[in-house]
Design a protein around this motif. Sequence first.
Motif, PDB file in Angstrom:
ATOM      1  N   GLN A 103      -2.283   5.710   5.263  1.00 54.77           N
ATOM      2  CA  GLN A 103      -1.489   4.597   4.743  1.00 54.77           C
ATOM      3  C   GLN A 103      -0.190   4.454   5.515  1.00 54.77           C
ATOM      4  N   ARG A 104       0.464   5.584   5.750  1.00 54.06           N
ATOM      5  CA  ARG A 104       1.762   5.564   6.444  1.00 54.06           C
ATOM      6  C   ARG A 104       1.596   5.039   7.875  1.00 54.06           C
ATOM      7  N   GLY A 124       1.886   1.728  -2.728  1.00 52.53           N
ATOM      8  CA  GLY A 124       2.335   3.102  -2.925  1.00 52.53           C
ATOM      9  C   GLY A 124       3.812   3.259  -2.643  1.00 52.53           C
ATOM     10  N   LEU A 125       4.298   2.567  -1.594  1.00 56.02           N
ATOM     11  CA  LEU A 125       5.717   2.634  -1.257  1.00 56.02           C
ATOM     12  C   LEU A 125       6.550   1.988  -2.354  1.00 56.02           C
ATOM     13  N   ASP A 152      -2.544  -0.798   0.346  1.00 53.87           N
ATOM     14  CA  ASP A 152      -2.366   0.403  -0.468  1.00 53.87           C
ATOM     15  C   ASP A 152      -1.054   1.101  -0.133  1.00 53.87           C
ATOM     16  N   GLY A 153      -0.712   1.086   1.165  1.00 53.92           N
ATOM     17  CA  GLY A 153       0.543   1.702   1.560  1.00 53.92           C
ATOM     18  C   GLY A 153       1.741   0.976   0.990  1.00 53.92           C
ATOM     19  N   LEU A 172       3.348   8.712   1.058  1.00 51.91           N
ATOM     20  CA  LEU A 172       2.057   8.074   1.288  1.00 51.91           C
ATOM     21  C   LEU A 172       1.104   9.026   1.991  1.00 51.91           C
ATOM     22  N   THR A 173      -0.179   8.679   1.965  1.00 49.93           N
ATOM     23  CA  THR A 173      -1.137   9.439   2.747  1.00 49.93           C
ATOM     24  C   THR A 173      -0.893   9.166   4.222  1.00 49.93           C
ATOM     25  N   ARG A 197      -5.625  -0.458   3.949  1.00 51.14           N
ATOM     26  CA  ARG A 197      -4.666   0.644   4.118  1.00 51.14           C
ATOM     27  C   ARG A 197      -3.230   0.120   4.057  1.00 51.14           C
TER      28      ARG A 197
END
Length: 204
Positions: A157-158, A195-196, A191-192, A153-154, A188
């Motif tokens: 986000q993380r 993404g995960l 999105d995180g 992740l970015t 965020r």
Amino acid sequence: MTRAEGPLRPPRLAAVQDLMVTEPERLRELMARAARGYEDSFAEFYDVTAARVYGVALRIVRSPESAADVTQDTYVEAWRRAASYRPQLGSALSWLLTIAHHRSVDLIRANKRRADREERYGRGESLPELDVVWDGVSHQVDVERVRTGLRSLTDVQREALTLAYFGGNTHRQVARMLDLPLGTAKTRIRDGLIGLRDALGVES
């Protein structure tokens, strides 16, 4: 600003008396100076108004701890929005108490949503979308795979995701910790999570 960003000191006991003898023009002057970045003026503004702000918050949220949080949030917002204050639209105190009222109502609504969410958990009803995503991730992968996925992740986000789902914080608390608007923090986190999920190959 150091005062607004850190914990605010308790209002002085004489704050109400100070406010009674402080003319509205003085408060407007303090706000005008605060808008130009004068921290000492904002500190004085805080000293003579904090008791009133706390009182408004306490009447609405009915919890000393929550009222203290609302008071701090109110002054953080007032410092950031000082330049937007328009004397022709009302007194500086009215402007400040309006912020406190809105913050208090926001907290009441957030607490109700959290209580409703916990009740749904207890009844086993359908959960909000983000929790569905998180359940899909946490139930299908082990801890090590989650850690690996987090690295994909970015940074933003993380950070948000870690505070929310591993730190046990609410979205509002995450927003406050990261100094972000609530909507941005939620985005965020969402999105995180997505993404995960994708990084781990978990089906939606």
